[in-house]
Design an enzyme around this catalytic site. Sequence first.
Site, mmCIF file in Angstrom:
data_model
loop_
_atom_site.group_PDB
_atom_site.id
_atom_site.type_symbol
_atom_site.label_atom_id
_atom_site.label_comp_id
_atom_site.label_asym_id
_atom_site.label_seq_id
_atom_site.Cartn_x
_atom_site.Cartn_y
_atom_site.Cartn_z
ATOM 1 N N ARG A 76 0.802 -1.226 0.000
ATOM 2 C CA ARG A 76 0.000 0.000 0.000
ATOM 3 C C ARG A 76 0.834 1.275 0.000
ATOM 4 O O ARG A 76 0.577 2.200 -0.759
ATOM 5 C CB ARG A 76 -0.861 0.039 1.266
ATOM 6 C CG ARG A 76 -2.150 -0.720 1.119
ATOM 7 C CD ARG A 76 -2.762 -0.977 2.488
ATOM 8 N NE ARG A 76 -3.256 -2.351 2.503
ATOM 9 C CZ ARG A 76 -4.500 -2.692 2.226
ATOM 10 N NH1 ARG A 76 -5.389 -1.784 1.931
ATOM 11 N NH2 ARG A 76 -4.876 -3.952 2.224
ATOM 12 N N HIS A 78 3.913 -27.317 10.156
ATOM 13 C CA HIS A 78 5.316 -27.730 10.254
ATOM 14 C C HIS A 78 5.470 -29.100 10.926
ATOM 15 O O HIS A 78 6.176 -29.986 10.443
ATOM 16 C CB HIS A 78 6.134 -26.714 11.061
ATOM 17 C CG HIS A 78 6.040 -25.310 10.546
ATOM 18 N ND1 HIS A 78 5.828 -25.012 9.227
ATOM 19 C CD2 HIS A 78 6.130 -24.112 11.177
ATOM 20 C CE1 HIS A 78 5.792 -23.698 9.078
ATOM 21 N NE2 HIS A 78 5.967 -23.123 10.245
ATOM 22 N N LYS A 129 6.238 -22.354 22.537
ATOM 23 C CA LYS A 129 6.882 -21.038 22.579
ATOM 24 C C LYS A 129 7.422 -20.823 23.978
ATOM 25 O O LYS A 129 6.889 -21.371 24.944
ATOM 26 C CB LYS A 129 5.856 -19.939 22.293
ATOM 27 C CG LYS A 129 5.235 -20.013 20.901
ATOM 28 C CD LYS A 129 6.024 -19.214 19.916
ATOM 29 C CE LYS A 129 5.429 -19.224 18.533
ATOM 30 N NZ LYS A 129 6.389 -18.797 17.514
HETATM 31 C C1 BG6 Z 1 6.348 -19.743 11.508
HETATM 32 C C2 BG6 Z 1 5.465 -19.447 12.691
HETATM 33 O O1 BG6 Z 1 5.632 -20.430 10.520
HETATM 34 O O2 BG6 Z 1 7.440 -20.545 11.918
HETATM 35 C C3 BG6 Z 1 6.247 -18.787 13.813
HETATM 36 O O3 BG6 Z 1 4.400 -18.603 12.296
HETATM 37 C C4 BG6 Z 1 7.488 -19.581 14.153
HETATM 38 O O4 BG6 Z 1 5.432 -18.648 14.978
HETATM 39 C C5 BG6 Z 1 8.279 -19.923 12.886
HETATM 40 O O5 BG6 Z 1 8.280 -18.820 15.042
HETATM 41 C C6 BG6 Z 1 9.412 -20.882 13.200
HETATM 42 O O6 BG6 Z 1 10.222 -21.010 12.068
HETATM 43 P P1 BG6 Z 1 11.765 -21.417 12.203
HETATM 44 O O7 BG6 Z 1 12.211 -21.603 10.797
HETATM 45 O O8 BG6 Z 1 12.433 -20.270 12.908
HETATM 46 O O9 BG6 Z 1 11.798 -22.671 13.023
#
Ligand code: BG6
Length: 506
Positions: free
Chosen positions: A53, A257, A357
């Site tokens: 934007r 993931h 987390k």
């Molecule tokens: C992201 C999440 O997809 O993956 C985040 O939204 C997370 O919350 C991140 O911190 C972790 O990725 P990596 O590659 O740092 O393990």
Amino acid sequence: MQTEHLAEEAAASALVIFGASGDLTRRKLFPALYNLALSKALPSGFAAIGVARRPKSDASFAGEMKEGVERYSRSGPIDEAAWSRLAEGVAYVAGTFESPETYAALQARLSAFDASHGTSGSRVYYLAVAPQDVLGMVRALSDAGLLPRATREPGRPFARVVVEKPFGEDKASAQALSQQLYRYIDESQLYRIDHYLGKETIQNLIVLRFGNAIFEPLWNRNHVSHVEITVAEDIGIEGRGKFYERVGITRDIVQNHLLQLLTIVAMEPPVALDADAIRDEKVKVLRSIRPLSGEAVSANVVRGQYKKGQLGGEKVPGYREEPDVARDSTTDTFVAMRLFLDSWRWAGVPFFVRAGKRLSRRVAEVAVHFRAPPLSLFRGPSFAQRAPNALVIRVQPDESIELRFDTKVPGAGMAMEEAAMAFRYQTTFGGSSPEAYERLILDALRGDATLFTRADEVEAQWGFIDPILQAWRRKSAPLSFYESGTMGPVEADQLVATAGFTWRRP
Ligand code: BG6
């Protein structure tokens, strides 16, 4: 380098990033493009156009991206020559996503790059935008004539769309979104990104399992006692309170993931190393996960939320004290689950998976624990409580693979200690492994969807997750709390202990 070999197949094209003023573009996408430029892996005709934007010039956008590269790139001080090569093809289009003028301006820039940089009419649209904006954007691109449907004619320009996660917010919405997108594009043009699949160590799992003869005979219920998968982070929600309140870690990390990691650990050998053969096998794993709903959720899933605590010597706030988070929030920032795969290979083998987390450290790893020997010849107190053999695949940081086994301590008598045979990427290959986004951007340019998630995969992932979220909504499962800087709530330890195991200390 592998990426140079792959580049031979990446056709001239322009990458258009929608949502270019967001963090992802600066932190991940441009550092990835820069590293691809550095290793000369980008196609010779290439341009990268940011769309967002806020009004700004090409030069100021490029300047911001250069700062991002300087700050976040894995490869040390910036190489000015490589940056200039990339920057020559960097442009910016300001405009709202709804307005037809934005697409007209984009069209003009793309045509100019076709002429000046030989981008040859091929485009990859990277939608780094909120999930609710995806459909409107694809429709607008299509209406503007910028997103033609795929054709089988060789040599014709291509148009692909890369979509960030989360794809939908449950199975029904993911299904509906795919169906709506198919009005404009084919599944073959849709690249649903899950950046974990781009990580070197995760791809290496396929080589480890199917490129070697020694592991595969052991990779089943006859030899494996249980499998652990951990995706632990020390960071909190990083100012994303609003997002996290809607999503929680189950939708943010587990649905994508963590389940993707599980599929690669557990899948059958594919019939070929192509996108569909591999994804067919991954879908079978997802469909074999024994569903958890109602009472089974409380028995097999621990939902946790971080309280305040200490990390790296610093005091950190609890989740409920984070900005934009309700003071009585029940959002999950930690999940541990016991899963069973109802398949021939894995019947009866528990998979313990966890993601959290604000845990004590950042580590992602897979530990395959093997069964104990059938008969213990070594008796007596010093032999009690021996950990069985394990193969530990460290995804990050310090990528490695370790085979852990018992060995005799030198000297008189027969004392045992655990030892490890270790392969460390850093020692063997030196340097830093390519970032996931490098591989994934290159694959999108090459048209290889192997490391992207297919519609039926995403739906199967949600199909497993939905009933768990429903049970939580009905409040039929408790929320456990854990202190920041620990490895999660005690209930997660108890979940593993009931099966006679403990979590590995990563
Ligand atoms: C992201 C999440 O997809 O993956 C985040 O939204 C997370 O919350 C991140 O911190 C972790 O990725 P990596 O590659 O740092 O393990």
